[in-house]
Scaffold this active site. Structure first.
Site, PDB file in Angstrom:
ATOM      1  N   ALA A 156       0.971  -1.746   0.215  1.00  0.00           N
ATOM      2  CA  ALA A 156      -0.018  -0.017   0.050  1.00  0.00           C
ATOM      3  C   ALA A 156       0.748   0.917  -0.191  1.00  0.00           C
ATOM      4  O   ALA A 156       2.356   1.340   0.535  1.00  0.00           O
ATOM      5  CB  ALA A 156      -0.664   0.186   1.436  1.00  0.00           C
ATOM      6  N   LYS A 157       0.570   2.312  -0.535  1.00  0.00           N
ATOM      7  CA  LYS A 157       1.083   3.379  -0.916  1.00  0.00           C
ATOM      8  C   LYS A 157       0.355   4.255   0.535  1.00  0.00           C
ATOM      9  O   LYS A 157       0.030   5.721  -0.171  1.00  0.00           O
ATOM     10  CB  LYS A 157       0.917   3.852  -2.130  1.00  0.00           C
ATOM     11  CG  LYS A 157       2.687   4.272  -2.865  1.00  0.00           C
ATOM     12  CD  LYS A 157       2.771   4.879  -4.019  1.00  0.00           C
ATOM     13  CE  LYS A 157       3.609   6.280  -4.521  1.00  0.00           C
ATOM     14  NZ  LYS A 157       5.090   5.676  -4.640  1.00  0.00           N
ATOM     15  N   PHE A 158       0.529   4.512   1.193  1.00  0.00           N
ATOM     16  CA  PHE A 158      -0.069   4.771   2.981  1.00  0.00           C
ATOM     17  C   PHE A 158       0.789   5.898   2.696  1.00  0.00           C
ATOM     18  O   PHE A 158       1.934   5.885   2.756  1.00  0.00           O
ATOM     19  CB  PHE A 158       0.180   3.801   4.268  1.00  0.00           C
ATOM     20  CG  PHE A 158      -1.245   3.077   3.553  1.00  0.00           C
ATOM     21  CD1 PHE A 158      -2.306   2.875   3.042  1.00  0.00           C
ATOM     22  CD2 PHE A 158      -1.109   1.890   4.338  1.00  0.00           C
ATOM     23  CE1 PHE A 158      -3.104   2.416   2.988  1.00  0.00           C
ATOM     24  CE2 PHE A 158      -1.790   0.676   4.945  1.00  0.00           C
ATOM     25  CZ  PHE A 158      -2.849   0.883   3.948  1.00  0.00           C
ATOM     26  N   TYR A 162       5.830   7.144   4.786  1.00  0.00           N
ATOM     27  CA  TYR A 162       6.432   7.670   4.763  1.00  0.00           C
ATOM     28  C   TYR A 162       7.560   8.540   5.217  1.00  0.00           C
ATOM     29  O   TYR A 162       8.818   9.062   4.549  1.00  0.00           O
ATOM     30  CB  TYR A 162       6.003   8.897   3.355  1.00  0.00           C
ATOM     31  CG  TYR A 162       6.101   8.011   1.587  1.00  0.00           C
ATOM     32  CD1 TYR A 162       7.365   7.789   0.664  1.00  0.00           C
ATOM     33  CD2 TYR A 162       4.895   7.146   1.245  1.00  0.00           C
ATOM     34  CE1 TYR A 162       6.855   6.846  -0.110  1.00  0.00           C
ATOM     35  CE2 TYR A 162       4.397   6.270   1.000  1.00  0.00           C
ATOM     36  CZ  TYR A 162       6.002   6.394  -0.509  1.00  0.00           C
ATOM     37  OH  TYR A 162       5.539   5.128  -1.612  1.00  0.00           O
TER      38      TYR A 162
END
Ligand code: PPE
Length: 303
Positions: A156-158, A162
């Site tokens: 998931a590019k949550f 980051y």
């Protein structure tokens, strides 16, 4: 980056400077949101968005993993992405869809928080510098580990994922390096702060398997290019010392495109200049995104 003109927010295009949100936006406090990074290139036959449908699919997959229900269909988001590029008169640039939980209730458990979507687009040149794309960059292995697969979902590019990348990137840059390379919690090479990694040894290409890393679309494109070229490719874990002694290495990402690595932890990779396999894949990739390779035309969505 260059400021754009309009940002798409929940179905409407608003002026760049007026694209504001409430301070109690849930995602701002707790970090559950998901985003995409997509590039649009000035191809020979007009502007084209690279692997648009794959990015849209990953956007929805991230949301699913996060139990976020996007209040638009894939088709609606796809046309909103194209509409945003047009509204900004962008021939070439970077597109950033974001889904987030808006203001409603506070506390970790999202209750009446509306799911909001925004899409911005702007002109963005070489992420790790033109010089980096040409001659390679210097990496530092981070003192921070990549999130464990069972604490942050790496598919998931949550937005919240980051924080780990920012900690690593700041440390590397403060110490005079161009980018951070994170190891997984077992000590194997995982990925850069915003890129996947490949290494070449004796003509064989290796990249980290998809256990601890994002399923990069540029990574996937490189695997396909390598296979088509008859280059042997293995998705297999490798150690930092295996990387130190590689013949070549490079990073892949939408923002970073294909950036050669010339040094890791002060050790030269190969001769310290981009090697032949890296160059070949890089050339094919840049031709593909600019619509100069008909084998990969299917990756382009002309607008
Ligand atoms: N790993 C991570 C952690 C990552 O953030 C990216 C993209 C990749 C791998 C490569 O994925 P792909 O773009 O699908 O090939 N990083 C995005 C964010 C960069 C930023 O600074 O913002 C990007 O490249 O768009």
């Amino acid at each position: 980056m260059e400021k754009g003109k309009k940002i798409w927010m929940d179905g409407e295009l608003v002026d760049w400077d007026k694209a504001n949100i409430h301070i109690l936006t849930h995602t701002l406090h707790y970090g559950l949101g998901a985003f995409e990074g997509i590039r649009c290139y000035r191809a020979d036959r007009g502007s084209a968005i690279f692997r648009l449908s794959d990015h849209i699919d990953r956007f929805f997959a991230s949301a699913l993993i996060g139990l976020i229900e996007i209040p638009f269909s894939k088709e609606e988001i796809t046309s909103a992405v194209i509409g945003t590029v047009k509204a900004n008169s962008l021939e070439e640039g970077y597109i950033r869809p974001l889904v987030y939980l808006g203001a409603g209730t506070m506390g970790i458990l999202p209750k009446s928080n509306p799911v909001r979507v925004a899409i911005a687009a702007w002109a963005w040149g070489a992420y790790l510098g033109e010089e980096g794309i040409k001659n390679g960059i210097r990496l530092k292995i981070s003192s921070f580990s990549r999130n464990h697969v069972n604490s942050s979902m790496t598919k998931a590019k949550f937005t919240g994922n980051y924080v780990n990348s920012i900690l690593a990137k700041r440390e590397a840059v403060a110490e005079g390096f161009d980018e951070a390379l994170l190891l997984d919690t077992e000590g194997y090479v995982a990925e850069g702060s915003g890129e996947n990694i490949f290494m070449v040894k004796d003509g064989v290409l290796k990249t980290t398997p998809l256990t601890s890393v994002l399923n990069g679309i540029t990574r996937d494109s490189c695997i396909r290019i390598a296979k088509d070229k008859g280059i042997e490719i293995k998705e297999e874990r490798f150690t930092r010392d295996e990387l130190y002694t590689a013949d070549e290495a490079f990073l892949t990402g939408t923002a970073a495109e294909i950036t050669p690595i010339r040094e890791v932890d002060l050790r030269k990779i190969g001769r310290g200049t981009p090697g032949p396999v890296t160059r070949e894949i890089q050339n094919i990739f840049f031709n593909a995104v600019h619509g100069r390779n008909k084998d990969y035309e299917c990756w382009l969505a002309y607008i």
